[in-house]
Design a protein around this motif. Sequence first.
Motif, PDB file in Angstrom:
ATOM      1  N   GLY A   1      34.078 -10.962  46.318  1.00 20.56           N
ATOM      2  CA  GLY A   1      34.920 -11.451  45.241  1.00 20.56           C
ATOM      3  C   GLY A   1      34.763 -12.849  45.113  1.00 20.56           C
ATOM      4  N   SER A   2      34.661 -13.761  46.002  1.00 21.93           N
ATOM      5  CA  SER A   2      34.340 -14.953  45.784  1.00 21.93           C
ATOM      6  C   SER A   2      33.081 -15.290  45.083  1.00 21.93           C
ATOM      7  CB  SER A   2      34.331 -15.806  47.067  1.00 21.93           C
ATOM      8  OG  SER A   2      35.521 -15.707  47.747  1.00 21.93           O
ATOM      9  N   LYS A   3      32.057 -14.638  45.494  1.00 19.39           N
ATOM     10  CA  LYS A   3      30.702 -14.725  44.883  1.00 19.39           C
ATOM     11  C   LYS A   3      30.708 -14.302  43.353  1.00 19.39           C
ATOM     12  CE  LYS A   3      25.688 -13.704  45.542  1.00 19.39           C
ATOM     13  NZ  LYS A   3      24.779 -13.139  46.585  1.00 19.39           N
ATOM     14  N   SER A   4      31.480 -13.355  43.221  1.00 19.94           N
ATOM     15  CA  SER A   4      31.647 -12.831  41.787  1.00 19.94           C
ATOM     16  C   SER A   4      32.308 -13.802  41.025  1.00 19.94           C
ATOM     17  CB  SER A   4      32.151 -11.464  41.867  1.00 19.94           C
ATOM     18  OG  SER A   4      31.271 -10.583  42.595  1.00 19.94           O
ATOM     19  N   SER A   5      33.443 -14.168  41.532  1.00 20.94           N
ATOM     20  CA  SER A   5      34.317 -15.079  40.795  1.00 20.94           C
ATOM     21  C   SER A   5      33.522 -16.446  40.593  1.00 20.94           C
ATOM     22  CB  SER A   5      35.551 -15.563  41.573  1.00 20.94           C
ATOM     23  OG  SER A   5      36.317 -14.575  42.008  1.00 20.94           O
ATOM     24  N   LEU A   6      32.751 -17.106  41.248  1.00 15.79           N
ATOM     25  CA  LEU A   6      31.950 -18.142  41.085  1.00 15.79           C
ATOM     26  C   LEU A   6      30.800 -17.886  39.855  1.00 15.79           C
ATOM     27  CD1 LEU A   6      31.070 -19.488  44.652  1.00 15.79           C
ATOM     28  CD2 LEU A   6      32.338 -20.822  42.538  1.00 15.79           C
ATOM     29  N   LYS A   7      30.521 -16.823  39.884  1.00 10.54           N
ATOM     30  CA  LYS A   7      29.443 -16.323  38.831  1.00 10.54           C
ATOM     31  C   LYS A   7      30.138 -16.148  37.428  1.00 10.54           C
ATOM     32  CE  LYS A   7      25.792 -12.910  37.775  1.00 10.54           C
ATOM     33  NZ  LYS A   7      25.085 -11.640  38.085  1.00 10.54           N
ATOM     34  N   ALA A   8      31.313 -15.662  37.396  1.00 16.09           N
ATOM     35  CA  ALA A   8      31.971 -15.300  36.412  1.00 16.09           C
ATOM     36  C   ALA A   8      32.198 -16.698  35.722  1.00 16.09           C
ATOM     37  CB  ALA A   8      33.291 -14.452  36.773  1.00 16.09           C
ATOM     38  N   ILE A   9      32.886 -17.614  36.480  1.00 12.99           N
ATOM     39  CA  ILE A   9      33.320 -18.893  36.223  1.00 12.99           C
ATOM     40  C   ILE A   9      31.971 -19.650  35.489  1.00 12.99           C
ATOM     41  CG2 ILE A   9      34.136 -21.199  36.879  1.00 12.99           C
ATOM     42  CD1 ILE A   9      35.820 -19.892  38.956  1.00 12.99           C
ATOM     43  N   ALA A  10      30.981 -19.533  36.126  1.00 10.46           N
ATOM     44  CA  ALA A  10      29.553 -20.273  35.468  1.00 10.46           C
ATOM     45  C   ALA A  10      29.420 -19.463  34.309  1.00 10.46           C
ATOM     46  CB  ALA A  10      28.660 -20.082  36.755  1.00 10.46           C
TER      47      ALA A  10
ATOM     48  N   PHE B   1      35.524  -8.936  40.763  1.00  5.92           N
ATOM     49  CA  PHE B   1      34.973  -8.576  42.235  1.00  5.92           C
ATOM     50  C   PHE B   1      33.757  -7.750  41.892  1.00  5.92           C
ATOM     51  CE2 PHE B   1      39.399  -9.310  43.150  1.00  5.92           C
ATOM     52  CZ  PHE B   1      39.346  -9.873  44.531  1.00  5.92           C
ATOM     53  N   THR B   2      33.378  -7.355  40.926  1.00  6.88           N
ATOM     54  CA  THR B   2      32.166  -6.466  40.720  1.00  6.88           C
ATOM     55  C   THR B   2      31.013  -7.170  40.016  1.00  6.88           C
ATOM     56  OG1 THR B   2      32.949  -5.208  39.015  1.00  6.88           O
ATOM     57  CG2 THR B   2      33.176  -4.301  41.382  1.00  6.88           C
ATOM     58  N   TYR B   3      31.448  -8.201  39.259  1.00  8.52           N
ATOM     59  CA  TYR B   3      30.310  -8.899  38.442  1.00  8.52           C
ATOM     60  C   TYR B   3      29.140  -9.520  39.119  1.00  8.52           C
ATOM     61  CZ  TYR B   3      28.629 -12.228  34.986  1.00  8.52           C
ATOM     62  OH  TYR B   3      27.770 -12.852  34.112  1.00  8.52           O
TER      63      TYR B   3
END
Length: 392
Positions: free
Chosen positions: A255-264, A390-392
Motif C-alpha cells: 500500500g505504501s509503495k503504491s501510494s508513493l507511485k500514485a502521488i508521483a 493499494f494495487t497501483y
Amino acid sequence: MEDKKPTLITKGRYELKFRGTKCLNCGHLLDVSDKYCPNCSQANSTKKLILRDFWDEFFSSIINYDSKLLKTLYALLVKPGTITKDYIKGKRIAYTNPFRFLLSLAFLYFLMATYDNSLSNLDSLGLEDKIEKTGPLSYGFKTADSTDTKKQTDEVLGQLDSIRNLERIPGIQNLDSLQNLINQGVRAEAKKDSFMLVNPRKYFENLQNKNAGGLGARMEFFFTFLQKDSIKTFEEAKEKYGANESWRNKVAFNGSKSSLKAIAQPGTYLNNTIAKLPLVIFFFLPIFTVFLRVAYIRKKYTYTDHLIFSFHNQSLLFILLIISLIIDTIFNMASAGLFLLIFGFYLYKAMRRFYGQGRIKTILKYIFLNTMFTLLALFVIIVLFTGSVFTY
C-alpha cells in the motif's frame, strides 16, 4: 417450412439449388427447405467456398448487427421501458444483448472520456521530486520543524486568549495546562520520529511485538523508508527491518509503495482507475438491482427481469453521455448536466411504462431508488479509488 434464421443473404451458396439433405457438420437429416441445420445451426449449403462468399457473409453480418443496433437505440431513445418489456417477453432476436451492449457502451464512453484529457498533465507537476525533498512522515507535505511548531502553537494560544470562561472546558483550567498538553504532544511525536530514524529495525520490531502496531503505523514506517532507503521489494524490507511474513506487513508495504507511485504519477493513476469503471459497473448494478426488486416486490418480475431493466437504463445513460461528449468536442461546451436531466426524465418514463404504476408511487420509488443509487455509487467509487491505491 423454411427456417427463418436472421440473414440478408439469398444468393451465392445460400441459393436453393445448393441445399443438401444432410448436414455436412453434424450429419443431421435436412429438408431442402432448411436454410440452416436445426441441430447445429450450420448453413445448409453444398457449394464450394469462393472469396466472394466470405465477403458476402462478412458484409451481411455487419448489416445484421447494425440493424439490431439501430432498433435497440431507437427503442431506448423513443420508447423507454418498452424494450425491456419486449425482451423479457421473448422478443429478443431484434435487439442486441443487453449485457454485451452495456459493456460495449461503457468501454466506448470511458475511452472517449479519457482520450486526450488533461489528467495526464498532472504527472508533470513534479510531485515525485517534492516527495524526495521532504522529510519522513510528511506524505508529500513539508514537515514542520521546531520553529514552525512553536509559531503554530503561539497562534493557537493567541486565538484562545479571546475565548472567555476557558475553565469550563473539561481537563483545561488555564492556558498553561493547554500549553503543557501541546508541548507534550509535540515532544512525544518528535521522540517517536527520532527513534524511528535512529533505529528503524528496533522500531519496527516494537510494532510487530504482539501486533502492537496497526496497519496505519506500519504504512507510515514503510512510507518513510521507501523514500529514505530506496528499498524496492518486500524481501529487502524483511532483511533490513526484520519484517515478518504477516499479512499486515505485506499490505502495509504494498500500500505504501503504491501510494508513493500514485502521488508521483497522479494523472496516470487516475486514468488507470477510471479505466476499471466499466467492469466495476457489472458488480455495482447487480447490487443496486436488489433495491429495485424490493421497491417492486409485489410485481411478478424475477431478479433477472429487474437486472435487464437496470442494464437497459444504464445503457441509455451512456448513450446520452456519449452524445454529450461529441457535442462538447464539436462546439466546445459543457452539456453533461443537460443530458443528465434528460436521462432523469427518461428513467421516470421507463419506470412508468415497464412497471405500470401510477405517478405518485412511481415518483416516490424514483426518489428512493435514485437516493440508493447515489449512495451505492459513492461507496463503490471510494472503494475503487482506495483499492487502486493499494494495487497501483
